[in-house]
Design a protein around this motif. Structure first.
Motif, PDB file in Angstrom:
ATOM      1  N   UNK A 117       0.793  -1.175   0.352  1.00 23.72           N
ATOM      2  CA  UNK A 117       0.326  -0.110  -0.080  1.00 23.72           C
ATOM      3  C   UNK A 117       0.799   1.263  -0.017  1.00 23.72           C
ATOM      4  N   UNK A 118       0.148   2.068  -0.871  1.00 24.23           N
ATOM      5  CA  UNK A 118       1.637   3.332  -0.585  1.00 24.23           C
ATOM      6  C   UNK A 118       1.225   4.438  -0.201  1.00 24.23           C
ATOM      7  N   UNK A 119       0.555   3.974   0.433  1.00 27.23           N
ATOM      8  CA  UNK A 119       0.382   5.037   1.823  1.00 27.23           C
ATOM      9  C   UNK A 119       1.165   4.694   3.061  1.00 27.23           C
ATOM     10  N   UNK A 120       1.276   3.515   2.977  1.00 26.61           N
ATOM     11  CA  UNK A 120       2.581   3.128   3.848  1.00 26.61           C
ATOM     12  C   UNK A 120       3.942   3.939   3.567  1.00 26.61           C
ATOM     13  N   UNK A 121       4.335   4.680   3.021  1.00 27.44           N
ATOM     14  CA  UNK A 121       5.509   5.658   2.559  1.00 27.44           C
ATOM     15  C   UNK A 121       5.160   6.832   2.018  1.00 27.44           C
ATOM     16  N   UNK A 122       4.121   7.198   1.647  1.00 24.74           N
ATOM     17  CA  UNK A 122       4.390   8.693   1.279  1.00 24.74           C
ATOM     18  C   UNK A 122       3.041   9.129   0.939  1.00 24.74           C
ATOM     19  N   UNK A 123       2.290  10.667   1.384  1.00 24.60           N
ATOM     20  CA  UNK A 123       0.931  10.593   2.043  1.00 24.60           C
ATOM     21  C   UNK A 123       1.513  12.268   1.177  1.00 24.60           C
TER      22      UNK A 123
ATOM     23  N   UNK B 143      -3.443   9.256  -8.566  1.00 25.39           N
ATOM     24  CA  UNK B 143      -4.710   8.478  -8.610  1.00 25.39           C
ATOM     25  C   UNK B 143      -3.978   7.607  -7.758  1.00 25.39           C
ATOM     26  N   UNK B 144      -2.485   6.094  -8.328  1.00 21.44           N
ATOM     27  CA  UNK B 144      -1.891   5.280  -8.071  1.00 21.44           C
ATOM     28  C   UNK B 144      -1.255   5.218  -6.704  1.00 21.44           C
ATOM     29  N   UNK B 145      -0.554   6.916  -6.153  1.00 18.49           N
ATOM     30  CA  UNK B 145      -0.145   6.616  -4.704  1.00 18.49           C
ATOM     31  C   UNK B 145      -1.222   7.032  -3.568  1.00 18.49           C
ATOM     32  N   UNK B 146      -2.403   7.474  -4.603  1.00 19.88           N
ATOM     33  CA  UNK B 146      -3.237   8.012  -3.298  1.00 19.88           C
ATOM     34  C   UNK B 146      -3.159   9.505  -2.832  1.00 19.88           C
ATOM     35  N   UNK B 147      -2.797  10.525  -3.719  1.00 20.49           N
ATOM     36  CA  UNK B 147      -2.223  11.634  -3.331  1.00 20.49           C
ATOM     37  C   UNK B 147      -3.024  12.234  -3.563  1.00 20.49           C
TER      38      UNK B 147
END
Length: 506
Positions: free
Chosen positions: A106-112, A488-492
């Motif tokens: 999950x990208x939210x584990x490393x980028x917000x 979209x992919x990184x949930x930003x």
């Protein structure tokens, strides 16, 4: 002690974000190559890449004022800002590829997503910020940048910073919502988990004691198991030295001409950290100010919202300091042993040129907590000492070299790759923007060190990095397409919930 001999295709020294990125790229390009990693510590991402050893800013020049200097004629030079922003877009594309390919979690584990802001005080600084805003706001890479010198608007943007502010001095800020907070430690560990699943041999608690050229042009490393003391000799056609501050010593041991006349100057750092939830809840942004006169660029003060281990906190700093260590876990003799006959004049010249920097570092070392609190109160007027603790950050070794423009002993503030003429060995030196531009830097290294393969690898590179070989500034439609896709992919998107579905790990 043993003296076992082994051979591998690629050796990566150091288990930080740079080795993780290069290893991940190479595993996608040539899955059958054998890669071996040596790390002196017990885990990946424990030095400069660790989340507590850096500010976690996704550096894209959205808020960092030192990337947009004012020229003698009063205009603003935005060339470096464009370059760094473009390079960060490359990182986001590769991270998106890894997420879409189910290769990392999950990208939210490393980028917000997190707004990036610049904040200045004083008439001259406000005029500078306004000019900077005008220079950047029409550029597609900085779309969405806002400016305000209205205290009411600033109180909406940064209530914690504006609360209790009594000065009548002009104040202004810019704000852009497309900024990020990046946990480079978490990302590094994810990438090494992925590499381990791809049969990359990762050897922790192994120190590279020596490195030398063999008769067939390969490189032989003398590697010591720190726990057992056993020694093995490992040979490879290609070596990447990504050991943070430790890279300079290994580059010197390699003996390549390109590593001559280069020195390093270590700068340590401290942050103030706030975990009081009532205070933390009042701030949601990375807010960068201007460096004091005589301060190095890496000491630009900033107040950051951070997301570490699913917890939100605030960091303020960095406060610069000096230690002769080149690594946080290094030796007090690192600086002394880095001085060689070929770089002695370079180092002496650097010392003569940087007396103001030395004075600044001494002053910073001598600061008490209360003095640091006074500097924090320039940002947060109502800050209370009991809400803030001190965290020791990582060591940064600034490159010193002779340049045509500035002569001998010039201090370089940035990231630099030094490689042999034949591309068989390369070392990464320097600091910020570092991790944020890791993918771009490693792609440039791949082009330089593996030119014979680039044509065959290009289709795969373009699959991973759609903008590869293209200027996003000159292709705004492609930029908007890529920006929308990576967001979209990184949930930003700020409209997305904080938690999104976890993806499986390959």
């Amino acid at each position: 002690m043993g003296n076992r001999q082994t051979r591998t295709d690629v050796i990566l020294i150091g288990a930080g974000i740079m080795s993780a990125t290069l290893g991940s790229l190479l595993k996608e390009l040539v899955p059958d190559w054998e890669i071996t990693v040596f790390e002196r510590l017990a885990n990946a991402g424990e030095e400069s890449s660790n989340e507590w050893n850096n500010a976690g800013t996704g550096h894209s020049a959205l808020c960092e004022l030192n990337y947009t200097p004012e020229k003698p004629d009063g205009s603003i030079d935005i060339s470096k800002a464009i370059k760094i922003n473009d390079q960060f877009q490359v990182s986001k594309q590769f991270w998106s590829y890894l997420v879409n390919s189910n290769l990392i979690r999950n990208p939210r584990d490393f980028i917000m997503p997190l707004p990036h802001m610049s904040l200045v005080q004083g008439e001259n600084n406000v005029a500078f910020l306004k000019k900077r805003f005008k220079a950047l706001s029409n550029n597609p890479l900085f779309q969405g940048l806002e400016f305000s010198d209205d205290p009411k608007k600033l109180k909406e943007w940064i209530p914690l910073i504006m609360e209790g502010r009594t000065s009548n001095e002009p104040i202004a800020a810019t704000k852009i919502d497309s900024g990020t907070d990046v946990n480079f430690g978490a990302l590094t560990r994810m990438l090494f988990d992925h590499l381990k699943s791809k049969n990359v041999d990762i050897k922790f608690k192994h120190n590279v004691d020596d490195i030398k050229r063999t008769s067939d042009g390969s490189w032989e490393l003398k590697v010591r198991n720190i726990d057992s003391g056993t020694v093995e000799r490992v040979t490879s056609k290609f070596v990447f030295i990504g050991g943070g501050g430790g890279s300079l010593h290994l580059l010197q041991k390699s003996g390549i001409p390109e590593g001559k006349h280069i020195g390093g100057f270590p700068v340590s750092g401290l942050f103030m950290v706030c975990n009081n939830p009532d205070v933390v809840a009042q701030h949601h942004a990375k807010v960068y100010g201007k460096a004091k006169v005589g301060a190095p660029p890496m000491s630009v003060p900033h107040l950051d919202t951070r997301f570490i281990d699913n917890k939100k906190s605030l960091l303020f700093g960095p406060f610069a300091g000096f230690s002769p260590k080149f690594l946080k876990n290094g030796s007090m003799f690192d600086l002394l042993t880095s001085v060689k006959t070929d770089n002695l004049v370079t180092m002496l010249a650097a010392g003569a040129k940087n007396v103001p920097l030395t004075k600044y570092l001494i002053e910073q070392v001598m600061l008490s907590k209360e003095k640091r609190m006074e500097e924090l109160r320039d940002f947060v007027p109502n800050a209370k000492s009991e809400d803030w603790d001190i965290v020791v950050a990582g060591q940064r070794v600034q490159v010193i070299k002779d340049t045509a423009a500035d002569g001998k002993g010039t201090l370089q503030f940035g990231t630099e790759v030094i490689s042999a003429a034949d591309g068989s060995i390369a070392a990464l030196l320097g600091a910020s923007p570092g991790a944020s531009t890791a993918v771009f830097v490693m792609l440039e290294l791949i082009k330089k060190c593996f030119p014979q393969h680039i044509k065959a690898w290009e289709p795969k590179i373009k699959e991973m990095i759609p903008s590869y070989g293209v200027s996003l500034l000159k292709n705004p439609e492609l930029f908007h397409e890529i920006h929308s896709s990576t967001t979209r992919t990184l949930g930003l998107s700020k409209n997305l919930p904080l938690q999104i579905a976890r993806r499986s790990v390959s």
